[in-house]
Design an enzyme around this catalytic site. Sequence first.
Site: not given
Length: 166
Positions: A95, A46
């Site tokens: 979520r 990343k």
Amino acid sequence: MPSHNPLVAVYPGSFDPITNGHLDLIQRCAPLVDKLVVSVLRNAHKHPVFTLEERVAMLREVASPFRNVEVDCFDGLLVDYARQKQAKLLLRGIRAISDYEYELQMALMNRRLAPEIETMFMMAGEAYSFISSKLVKEVIGLGGNISGLVPPSVEEKLKQRFLGRA
């Protein structure tokens, strides 16, 4: 009298940046365990906006009110790190259904690798269920208002990074 084995939980993530959703999970989990280790994953694949050191510093600042929260970083397998920290619990936030599908795969693999370590899913607070670090970066990058999505000190750092101002 049997000795008390402290319940240690690890909350892993990239935290690039920490959001109010992350902070909500820390605040809700900390009272449930003896020690909560919030740990930043060092991921060479990343390209984070903030360095590992910056993310750790931001986490330490916003987690400072919680006496049983430790901030750390790791690389490699999460279960190996959890064993090193003597953790018996992994904290993961959910979520939406899309989070659950991914997190379930990870939890099952972690259970296969380390059956003695449990994964605890915590639902995001309703006010934070739409917030992600990626979305926060997209909004600030386009000049949008991220107030209330991240802690104020993190908002200032994001403004400096993306807008060149505080």
